[in-house]
Motif scaffolding. Structure first.
Motif, mmCIF file in Angstrom:
data_model
loop_
_atom_site.group_PDB
_atom_site.id
_atom_site.type_symbol
_atom_site.label_atom_id
_atom_site.label_comp_id
_atom_site.label_asym_id
_atom_site.label_seq_id
_atom_site.Cartn_x
_atom_site.Cartn_y
_atom_site.Cartn_z
ATOM 1 N N UNK A 139 2.775 3.517 2.868
ATOM 2 C CA UNK A 139 4.075 3.640 2.216
ATOM 3 C C UNK A 139 4.126 3.107 0.779
ATOM 4 N N UNK A 140 3.021 2.600 0.261
ATOM 5 C CA UNK A 140 3.015 2.089 -1.111
ATOM 6 C C UNK A 140 2.901 3.250 -2.098
ATOM 7 N N UNK A 141 3.250 3.006 -3.378
ATOM 8 C CA UNK A 141 3.047 4.034 -4.395
ATOM 9 C C UNK A 141 1.598 4.525 -4.356
ATOM 10 N N UNK A 142 1.429 5.806 -4.547
ATOM 11 C CA UNK A 142 0.095 6.389 -4.451
ATOM 12 C C UNK A 142 -0.269 6.768 -3.029
ATOM 13 N N UNK A 143 0.648 6.509 -2.081
ATOM 14 C CA UNK A 143 0.419 6.883 -0.692
ATOM 15 C C UNK A 143 -0.565 6.009 0.057
ATOM 16 N N UNK A 144 -0.744 4.770 -0.397
ATOM 17 C CA UNK A 144 -1.666 3.859 0.283
ATOM 18 C C UNK A 144 -0.898 2.809 1.091
ATOM 19 N N UNK A 145 -1.588 2.236 2.059
ATOM 20 C CA UNK A 145 -0.989 1.186 2.882
ATOM 21 C C UNK A 145 -1.042 -0.147 2.133
ATOM 22 N N UNK A 146 -0.090 -1.033 2.416
ATOM 23 C CA UNK A 146 -0.161 -2.362 1.812
ATOM 24 C C UNK A 146 -1.439 -3.082 2.254
ATOM 25 N N UNK A 147 -1.985 -3.886 1.369
ATOM 26 C CA UNK A 147 -3.149 -4.704 1.688
ATOM 27 C C UNK A 147 -2.670 -6.014 2.305
ATOM 28 N N UNK A 148 -3.470 -6.585 3.192
ATOM 29 C CA UNK A 148 -3.214 -7.936 3.712
ATOM 30 C C UNK A 148 -4.337 -8.805 3.152
ATOM 31 N N UNK A 149 -3.996 -9.712 2.260
ATOM 32 C CA UNK A 149 -4.994 -10.549 1.594
ATOM 33 C C UNK A 149 -4.438 -11.952 1.383
ATOM 34 N N UNK A 150 -5.353 -12.900 1.186
ATOM 35 C CA UNK A 150 -4.977 -14.281 0.888
ATOM 36 C C UNK A 150 -5.003 -14.501 -0.615
ATOM 37 N N UNK A 151 -3.973 -15.131 -1.133
ATOM 38 C CA UNK A 151 -3.925 -15.493 -2.555
ATOM 39 C C UNK A 151 -4.861 -16.690 -2.736
ATOM 40 N N UNK A 152 -5.895 -16.521 -3.586
ATOM 41 C CA UNK A 152 -6.820 -17.625 -3.854
ATOM 42 C C UNK A 152 -6.690 -18.162 -5.270
#
Length: 188
Positions: A92-105
């Motif tokens: 559902x993100x712009x560009x038709x990609x899924x949101x990423x699940x990541x840790x802010x480092x």
């Protein structure tokens, strides 16, 4: 008085009934999926974090080191290439990609060094070694390093070979949808 009997003896009536039943099933399932997305729930099918059901929780402060977040990547050349290579799922993100699940480092102002692994302000990040090529033998170009720009975050996933800021660099914090909270997950 006789009770009405519904008979679907003709092929046309059977076909009509099947189409109506299928449409009803699709609308119920589609409505459930839409409600889950609107309600902030996502299903993670990537190996970057445990598989399963996750929830996007509101983030009412700036992102901080250690936050596990859902983030929509911007439509950059690197992200278009990542989509073409299959690193990013549809969503559902712009560009038709899924949101990423990541840790802010790392956050704005911190210094990122990329070598055999990642160092933030001179401190190594665990499980951050880089790979030279992806699973199909295509070269993986690392981010050159530098200072994380204002209103940006540097993201990491401990999975070896995960597509994260080691390769695409910092992302705008404005793409953060919220904190990623596991609801029902499975980690093999």
């Amino acid at each position: 008085m006789k009770t009405p009997v519904f008979a679907f003896g003709t092929r046309s009536a059977q076909r009509t009934f099947a189409v109506v039943l299928l449409a009803l099933a699709i609308s119920v399932i589609g409505g459930g999926v839409a409600a889950a997305i609107v309600g902030g729930f996502r299903i993670n099918l990537t190996p970057s974090e445990p598989l399963g059901l996750w929830r996007i929780a509101a983030l009412d402060r700036p992102a901080a080191r250690g936050d596990l977040v859902f983030i929509c990547p911007p439509q950059t050349v690197a992200m278009v290439q990542a989509r073409e290579r299959g690193y990013l799922r549809s969503g559902t993100c712009p560009g038709g990609v899924a949101p990423l699940i990541k840790t802010v480092v790392a956050v704005a102002g911190q210094h990122v060094e990329i070598g055999a692994g990642v160092m933030i302000d001179g401190r190594p990040i665990a499980s951050s070694d880089l790979i030279a090529q992806d699973g199909k033998g295509r070269p993986m170009k690392p981010f050159p390093g530098g200072i994380v720009p204002d209103e940006s975050v540097f993201l990491h996933s401990p999975l070896r070979g995960s597509y994260d800021s080691r390769y695409f660099g910092p992302l705008p914090a404005s793409g953060i949808l919220g904190l990623a909270q596991p609801v029902l997950t499975y980690a093999p």
